[in-house]
Design a protein around this motif. Structure first.
Motif, short mmCIF file in Angstrom:
data_model
loop_
_atom_site.label_atom_id
_atom_site.label_comp_id
_atom_site.label_asym_id
_atom_site.label_seq_id
_atom_site.Cartn_x
_atom_site.Cartn_y
_atom_site.Cartn_z
N ARG A 146 0.85 -1.18 0.00
CA ARG A 146 0.00 0.00 0.00
C ARG A 146 0.90 1.24 0.00
NH1 ARG A 146 -4.85 0.03 3.63
NH2 ARG A 146 -3.73 -1.68 4.52
N THR A 147 0.65 2.16 -0.92
CA THR A 147 1.45 3.37 -0.98
C THR A 147 0.82 4.51 -0.19
OG1 THR A 147 0.35 4.02 -3.03
CG2 THR A 147 2.44 2.81 -3.23
N ASP A 148 -0.46 4.38 0.10
CA ASP A 148 -1.14 5.37 0.92
C ASP A 148 -2.34 4.70 1.57
OD1 ASP A 148 -3.23 5.23 -0.97
OD2 ASP A 148 -2.46 6.94 -2.07
N ASP A 149 -3.14 5.45 2.28
CA ASP A 149 -4.29 4.87 2.96
C ASP A 149 -5.57 4.93 2.13
OD1 ASP A 149 -2.88 4.13 5.19
OD2 ASP A 149 -3.22 6.02 6.24
N SER A 150 -5.44 5.15 0.82
CA SER A 150 -6.65 5.29 0.00
C SER A 150 -7.24 3.94 -0.39
CB SER A 150 -6.35 6.10 -1.26
OG SER A 150 -5.44 5.40 -2.08
N THR A 151 -6.51 2.84 -0.21
CA THR A 151 -7.03 1.53 -0.56
C THR A 151 -7.24 0.70 0.70
OG1 THR A 151 -4.82 0.63 -0.84
CG2 THR A 151 -5.90 1.51 -2.80
N MET A 152 -8.18 -0.20 0.63
CA MET A 152 -8.50 -1.04 1.76
C MET A 152 -8.61 -2.47 1.26
SD MET A 152 -11.83 -0.72 4.26
CE MET A 152 -13.03 -1.39 3.11
N PHE A 153 -7.98 -3.39 1.96
CA PHE A 153 -8.12 -4.80 1.64
C PHE A 153 -8.50 -5.51 2.92
CE2 PHE A 153 -7.23 -9.17 1.09
CZ PHE A 153 -7.53 -9.42 -0.22
N PRO A 154 -9.51 -6.31 2.93
CA PRO A 154 -10.35 -6.58 1.77
C PRO A 154 -11.35 -5.46 1.52
CG PRO A 154 -11.15 -7.82 3.65
CD PRO A 154 -9.90 -7.11 4.10
N GLY A 155 -11.59 -5.21 0.27
CA GLY A 155 -12.63 -4.27 -0.13
C GLY A 155 -13.94 -5.01 -0.27
N LEU A 156 -14.96 -4.30 -0.68
CA LEU A 156 -16.28 -4.92 -0.78
C LEU A 156 -16.32 -6.08 -1.77
CD1 LEU A 156 -18.65 -1.82 -0.58
CD2 LEU A 156 -17.75 -3.25 1.26
N ASP A 157 -15.57 -5.97 -2.88
CA ASP A 157 -15.54 -7.07 -3.86
C ASP A 157 -14.94 -8.34 -3.26
OD1 ASP A 157 -16.74 -5.57 -5.86
OD2 ASP A 157 -14.83 -4.97 -6.76
N GLU A 158 -13.84 -8.20 -2.55
CA GLU A 158 -13.19 -9.38 -1.93
C GLU A 158 -14.08 -9.96 -0.83
OE1 GLU A 158 -10.05 -6.91 -3.80
OE2 GLU A 158 -11.46 -6.40 -2.22
N ILE A 159 -14.74 -9.09 -0.06
CA ILE A 159 -15.64 -9.57 0.99
C ILE A 159 -16.79 -10.35 0.37
CG2 ILE A 159 -17.30 -8.82 2.75
CD1 ILE A 159 -15.30 -6.53 3.39
N LYS A 160 -17.37 -9.82 -0.70
CA LYS A 160 -18.47 -10.50 -1.38
C LYS A 160 -18.03 -11.87 -1.88
CE LYS A 160 -21.66 -10.17 -5.22
NZ LYS A 160 -21.93 -9.58 -6.51
N GLN A 161 -16.87 -11.94 -2.51
CA GLN A 161 -16.37 -13.21 -3.03
C GLN A 161 -16.17 -14.23 -1.91
OE1 GLN A 161 -12.87 -12.34 -5.33
NE2 GLN A 161 -14.00 -11.16 -6.85
N ALA A 162 -15.63 -13.78 -0.80
CA ALA A 162 -15.39 -14.70 0.33
C ALA A 162 -16.71 -15.19 0.91
CB ALA A 162 -14.56 -13.99 1.41
N LEU A 163 -17.68 -14.30 1.07
CA LEU A 163 -18.98 -14.72 1.59
C LEU A 163 -19.66 -15.69 0.63
CD1 LEU A 163 -20.20 -11.29 2.99
CD2 LEU A 163 -19.63 -13.33 4.34
N GLU A 164 -19.62 -15.38 -0.66
CA GLU A 164 -20.24 -16.29 -1.64
C GLU A 164 -19.57 -17.65 -1.64
OE1 GLU A 164 -19.91 -13.93 -5.21
OE2 GLU A 164 -21.94 -13.11 -4.96
N LYS A 165 -18.28 -17.68 -1.52
CA LYS A 165 -17.54 -18.96 -1.50
C LYS A 165 -18.01 -19.81 -0.33
CE LYS A 165 -12.92 -20.80 -0.79
NZ LYS A 165 -11.51 -20.48 -0.55
N HIS A 166 -18.23 -19.18 0.81
CA HIS A 166 -18.62 -19.96 1.99
C HIS A 166 -20.11 -20.30 1.99
CE1 HIS A 166 -14.85 -20.19 4.19
NE2 HIS A 166 -14.56 -19.07 3.57
N LEU A 167 -20.90 -19.63 1.17
CA LEU A 167 -22.31 -20.02 1.06
C LEU A 167 -22.43 -21.44 0.52
CD1 LEU A 167 -24.16 -16.90 -0.41
CD2 LEU A 167 -24.39 -17.89 1.86
N TRP A 168 -21.54 -21.79 -0.38
CA TRP A 168 -21.60 -23.13 -0.99
C TRP A 168 -21.17 -24.21 -0.01
CZ3 TRP A 168 -24.34 -23.49 -5.16
CH2 TRP A 168 -24.46 -22.37 -5.98
N CYS A 169 -20.53 -23.81 1.08
CA CYS A 169 -20.06 -24.79 2.07
C CYS A 169 -21.11 -25.11 3.12
CB CYS A 169 -18.81 -24.26 2.78
SG CYS A 169 -17.41 -24.01 1.66
N LEU A 170 -22.24 -24.40 3.08
CA LEU A 170 -23.27 -24.61 4.09
C LEU A 170 -24.00 -25.92 3.89
CD1 LEU A 170 -24.74 -21.01 4.37
CD2 LEU A 170 -23.17 -22.15 5.91
#
Length: 85
Positions: free
Chosen positions: A61-85
């Motif tokens: 990170r070169t500055d504080d303007s980016t955040m990880f995980p962002g909303l896209d990464e959070i969505k992907q992680a939640l969707e991935k775990h939906l299939w594990c239910l």
């Protein structure tokens, strides 16, 4: 689904990420226990069923303007775990 979320309430982007998690769960009808902790962190830490979505960026990170995980990464992680239910 068990979810842990460590985020800074002082950072509006992280509060948006927290709200996104709750909205995603409600919209998808997912019953989940969300344990939240307010910490002075630069980016939120999301833990789903023991799996931690960590900072996996390829570049520093070169500055504080980016955040990880962002909303896209959070969505992907939640969707991935939906299939594990």
């Amino acid at each position: 689904m068990d979810i842990g979320l460590i985020y800074s309430k002082a950072d509006p982007r992280q509060s948006d990420a927290r709200n996104f998690v709750h909205r995603f769960l409600a919209e998808h009808g997912v019953l989940a226990e969300v344990v939240e902790e307010d910490q002075p962190v630069k980016s939120p830490m999301l833990i789903i069923n023991g799996f931690t979505l960590m900072d996996q960026r390829q570049q520093n990170r070169t500055d504080d303007s980016t955040m990880f995980p962002g909303l896209d990464e959070i969505k992907q992680a939640l969707e991935k775990h939906l299939w594990c239910l």
